[in-house]
Design a protein around this motif. Structure first.
Motif, PDB file in Angstrom:
ATOM      1  N   ALA A 215      11.251  -2.828   8.784  1.00  0.00           N
ATOM      2  CA  ALA A 215      11.660  -2.982   7.378  1.00  0.00           C
ATOM      3  C   ALA A 215      10.434  -3.097   6.475  1.00  0.00           C
ATOM      4  O   ALA A 215      10.381  -2.490   5.401  1.00  0.00           O
ATOM      5  N   LYS A 216       9.445  -3.846   6.922  1.00  0.00           N
ATOM      6  CA  LYS A 216       8.215  -4.007   6.136  1.00  0.00           C
ATOM      7  C   LYS A 216       7.506  -2.672   5.981  1.00  0.00           C
ATOM      8  O   LYS A 216       7.029  -2.333   4.890  1.00  0.00           O
ATOM      9  N   ALA A 217       7.440  -1.891   7.051  1.00  0.00           N
ATOM     10  CA  ALA A 217       6.786  -0.578   6.987  1.00  0.00           C
ATOM     11  C   ALA A 217       7.541   0.358   6.037  1.00  0.00           C
ATOM     12  O   ALA A 217       6.920   1.105   5.271  1.00  0.00           O
ATOM     13  N   GLU A 218       8.871   0.339   6.081  1.00  0.00           N
ATOM     14  CA  GLU A 218       9.662   1.196   5.191  1.00  0.00           C
ATOM     15  C   GLU A 218       9.470   0.804   3.730  1.00  0.00           C
ATOM     16  O   GLU A 218       9.336   1.675   2.860  1.00  0.00           O
ATOM     17  N   ILE A 219       9.450  -0.474   3.461  1.00  0.00           N
ATOM     18  CA  ILE A 219       9.243  -0.951   2.090  1.00  0.00           C
ATOM     19  C   ILE A 219       7.861  -0.545   1.606  1.00  0.00           C
ATOM     20  O   ILE A 219       7.692  -0.071   0.474  1.00  0.00           O
ATOM     21  N   LYS A 220       6.856  -0.703   2.463  1.00  0.00           N
ATOM     22  CA  LYS A 220       5.498  -0.329   2.096  1.00  0.00           C
ATOM     23  C   LYS A 220       5.411   1.170   1.819  1.00  0.00           C
ATOM     24  O   LYS A 220       4.766   1.601   0.863  1.00  0.00           O
ATOM     25  N   GLN A 221       6.090   1.964   2.638  1.00  0.00           N
ATOM     26  CA  GLN A 221       6.093   3.417   2.455  1.00  0.00           C
ATOM     27  C   GLN A 221       6.776   3.792   1.136  1.00  0.00           C
ATOM     28  O   GLN A 221       6.294   4.662   0.408  1.00  0.00           O
ATOM     29  N   GLU A 222       7.886   3.151   0.820  1.00  0.00           N
ATOM     30  CA  GLU A 222       8.587   3.435  -0.435  1.00  0.00           C
ATOM     31  C   GLU A 222       7.745   3.047  -1.648  1.00  0.00           C
ATOM     32  O   GLU A 222       7.712   3.762  -2.648  1.00  0.00           O
ATOM     33  N   LEU A 223       7.053   1.910  -1.556  1.00  0.00           N
ATOM     34  CA  LEU A 223       6.188   1.499  -2.665  1.00  0.00           C
ATOM     35  C   LEU A 223       5.049   2.490  -2.855  1.00  0.00           C
ATOM     36  O   LEU A 223       4.695   2.827  -3.995  1.00  0.00           O
ATOM     37  N   ALA A 224       4.480   2.966  -1.765  1.00  0.00           N
ATOM     38  CA  ALA A 224       3.404   3.953  -1.862  1.00  0.00           C
ATOM     39  C   ALA A 224       3.934   5.255  -2.461  1.00  0.00           C
ATOM     40  O   ALA A 224       3.260   5.880  -3.296  1.00  0.00           O
ATOM     41  N   ALA A 225       5.124   5.667  -2.054  1.00  0.00           N
ATOM     42  CA  ALA A 225       5.710   6.897  -2.595  1.00  0.00           C
ATOM     43  C   ALA A 225       5.980   6.747  -4.092  1.00  0.00           C
ATOM     44  O   ALA A 225       5.731   7.676  -4.868  1.00  0.00           O
ATOM     45  N   GLU A 226       6.481   5.609  -4.501  1.00  0.00           N
ATOM     46  CA  GLU A 226       6.750   5.370  -5.923  1.00  0.00           C
ATOM     47  C   GLU A 226       5.449   5.370  -6.720  1.00  0.00           C
ATOM     48  O   GLU A 226       5.386   5.923  -7.823  1.00  0.00           O
ATOM     49  N   GLU A 227       4.412   4.779  -6.159  1.00  0.00           N
ATOM     50  CA  GLU A 227       3.114   4.762  -6.835  1.00  0.00           C
ATOM     51  C   GLU A 227       2.576   6.187  -6.985  1.00  0.00           C
ATOM     52  O   GLU A 227       2.049   6.550  -8.038  1.00  0.00           O
ATOM     53  N   MET A 228       2.748   7.005  -5.962  1.00  0.00           N
ATOM     54  CA  MET A 228       2.307   8.396  -6.029  1.00  0.00           C
ATOM     55  C   MET A 228       3.095   9.160  -7.097  1.00  0.00           C
ATOM     56  O   MET A 228       2.528   9.958  -7.843  1.00  0.00           O
ATOM     57  N   ARG A 229       4.413   8.916  -7.168  1.00  0.00           N
ATOM     58  CA  ARG A 229       5.235   9.571  -8.189  1.00  0.00           C
ATOM     59  C   ARG A 229       4.742   9.214  -9.594  1.00  0.00           C
ATOM     60  O   ARG A 229       4.643  10.070 -10.466  1.00  0.00           O
ATOM     61  N   GLN A 230       4.446   7.945  -9.797  1.00  0.00           N
ATOM     62  CA  GLN A 230       3.973   7.512 -11.110  1.00  0.00           C
ATOM     63  C   GLN A 230       2.634   8.144 -11.452  1.00  0.00           C
ATOM     64  O   GLN A 230       2.417   8.586 -12.587  1.00  0.00           O
ATOM     65  N   LEU A 231       1.728   8.204 -10.475  1.00  0.00           N
ATOM     66  CA  LEU A 231       0.430   8.839 -10.720  1.00  0.00           C
ATOM     67  C   LEU A 231       0.591  10.315 -11.041  1.00  0.00           C
ATOM     68  O   LEU A 231      -0.073  10.842 -11.936  1.00  0.00           O
ATOM     69  N   MET A 232       1.480  10.983 -10.317  1.00  0.00           N
ATOM     70  CA  MET A 232       1.713  12.403 -10.573  1.00  0.00           C
ATOM     71  C   MET A 232       2.282  12.614 -11.971  1.00  0.00           C
ATOM     72  O   MET A 232       1.888  13.532 -12.679  1.00  0.00           O
ATOM     73  N   GLN A 233       3.227  11.760 -12.376  1.00  0.00           N
ATOM     74  CA  GLN A 233       3.809  11.886 -13.709  1.00  0.00           C
ATOM     75  C   GLN A 233       2.749  11.665 -14.781  1.00  0.00           C
ATOM     76  O   GLN A 233       2.722  12.368 -15.788  1.00  0.00           O
TER      77      GLN A 233
END
Length: 106
Positions: free
Chosen positions: A46-64
Protein backbone atom coordinates in the motif's frame (compact mmCIF):
# COMPACT_ATOMS: atom_id res chain seq x y z
CA UNK A 1 4.75 3.61 16.29
CA UNK A 2 4.18 1.65 19.52
CA UNK A 3 6.47 2.28 22.45
CA UNK A 4 6.84 -1.29 23.68
CA UNK A 5 9.82 -2.05 25.87
CA UNK A 6 11.40 -5.31 26.93
CA UNK A 7 9.41 -5.47 30.18
CA UNK A 8 6.10 -5.20 28.31
CA UNK A 9 7.12 -7.96 25.88
CA UNK A 10 8.17 -10.18 28.79
CA UNK A 11 4.81 -9.62 30.47
CA UNK A 12 2.89 -10.50 27.29
CA UNK A 13 5.02 -13.64 26.90
CA UNK A 14 4.33 -14.76 30.46
CA UNK A 15 0.58 -14.17 30.11
CA UNK A 16 0.57 -16.08 26.81
CA UNK A 17 2.46 -18.96 28.44
CA UNK A 18 -0.04 -19.10 31.29
CA UNK A 19 -3.10 -18.85 29.04
CA UNK A 20 -2.02 -21.12 26.18
CA UNK A 21 0.35 -23.45 27.96
CA UNK A 22 3.76 -24.67 26.80
CA UNK A 23 2.28 -27.01 24.13
CA UNK A 24 0.25 -24.42 22.20
CA UNK A 25 2.52 -21.40 22.67
CA UNK A 26 5.01 -22.18 19.83
CA UNK A 27 2.18 -22.74 17.34
CA UNK A 28 0.45 -19.53 18.47
CA UNK A 29 3.73 -17.61 18.18
CA UNK A 30 4.25 -18.91 14.61
CA UNK A 31 0.68 -17.98 13.70
CA UNK A 32 1.11 -14.50 15.20
CA UNK A 33 4.37 -14.09 13.30
CA UNK A 34 2.68 -15.17 10.07
CA UNK A 35 -0.10 -12.62 10.52
CA UNK A 36 2.37 -9.86 11.42
CA UNK A 37 4.37 -10.71 8.30
CA UNK A 38 1.27 -10.57 6.11
CA UNK A 39 0.23 -7.26 7.66
CA UNK A 40 3.68 -5.78 7.02
CA UNK A 41 3.58 -7.04 3.45
CA UNK A 42 0.17 -5.48 2.82
CA UNK A 43 1.31 -2.19 4.37
CA UNK A 44 4.48 -2.18 2.27
CA UNK A 45 2.49 -2.74 -0.93
CA UNK A 46 0.00 0.00 0.00
CA UNK A 47 2.84 2.38 0.84
CA UNK A 48 4.55 1.66 -2.49
CA UNK A 49 1.30 2.24 -4.42
CA UNK A 50 0.66 5.53 -2.64
CA UNK A 51 4.22 6.65 -3.30
CA UNK A 52 3.87 5.71 -6.97
CA UNK A 53 0.58 7.63 -7.29
CA UNK A 54 2.10 10.71 -5.64
CA UNK A 55 5.05 10.57 -8.02
CA UNK A 56 2.71 10.20 -11.00
CA UNK A 57 0.62 13.17 -9.84
CA UNK A 58 3.76 15.26 -9.38
CA UNK A 59 4.88 14.36 -12.91
CA UNK A 60 1.44 15.33 -14.29
CA UNK A 61 1.65 18.71 -12.58
CA UNK A 62 5.17 19.33 -13.90
CA UNK A 63 4.09 18.39 -17.41
CA UNK A 64 1.09 20.72 -17.22
CA UNK A 65 3.33 23.56 -16.03
CA UNK A 66 5.83 22.88 -18.82
CA UNK A 67 3.09 22.70 -21.43
CA UNK A 68 1.50 25.90 -20.15
CA UNK A 69 4.88 27.63 -20.23
CA UNK A 70 5.61 26.49 -23.76
CA UNK A 71 2.15 27.53 -24.97
CA UNK A 72 2.64 30.95 -23.40
CA UNK A 73 6.07 31.26 -25.05
CA UNK A 74 4.63 30.29 -28.44
CA UNK A 75 1.82 32.81 -27.97
CA UNK A 76 4.30 35.56 -27.08
CA UNK A 77 6.47 34.69 -30.09
CA UNK A 78 3.42 34.75 -32.36
CA UNK A 79 2.32 38.13 -31.01
CA UNK A 80 5.82 39.50 -31.54
CA UNK A 81 5.87 38.20 -35.12
CA UNK A 82 2.42 39.71 -35.81
CA UNK A 83 3.55 43.05 -34.36
CA UNK A 84 6.66 42.99 -36.58
CA UNK A 85 4.58 42.20 -39.65
CA UNK A 86 2.12 45.00 -38.85
CA UNK A 87 5.01 47.43 -38.32
CA UNK A 88 6.56 46.45 -41.65
CA UNK A 89 3.22 46.80 -43.43
CA UNK A 90 2.71 50.27 -41.96
CA UNK A 91 6.23 51.28 -42.91
CA UNK A 92 5.75 50.01 -46.46
CA UNK A 93 2.38 51.79 -46.73
CA UNK A 94 3.88 55.08 -45.55
CA UNK A 95 6.77 54.70 -47.98
CA UNK A 96 4.31 54.12 -50.84
CA UNK A 97 2.32 57.20 -49.81
CA UNK A 98 5.45 59.33 -49.71
CA UNK A 99 6.48 58.06 -53.15
CA UNK A 100 3.05 58.88 -54.62
CA UNK A 101 3.07 62.55 -53.43
CA UNK A 102 4.08 65.06 -56.07
CA UNK A 103 7.24 66.85 -55.24
CA UNK A 104 6.84 70.60 -54.76
CA UNK A 105 10.38 71.42 -55.73
CA UNK A 106 10.75 72.92 -59.01
Amino acid sequence: MFDVGFSELLMVGLVALLVLGPEKLPRAARLAGLWVGKARSVLAVAKAEIKQELAAEEMRQLMQQNIAGEVQKALDDTRSAVDDINFNIQAATETDRNDDKPSSAG
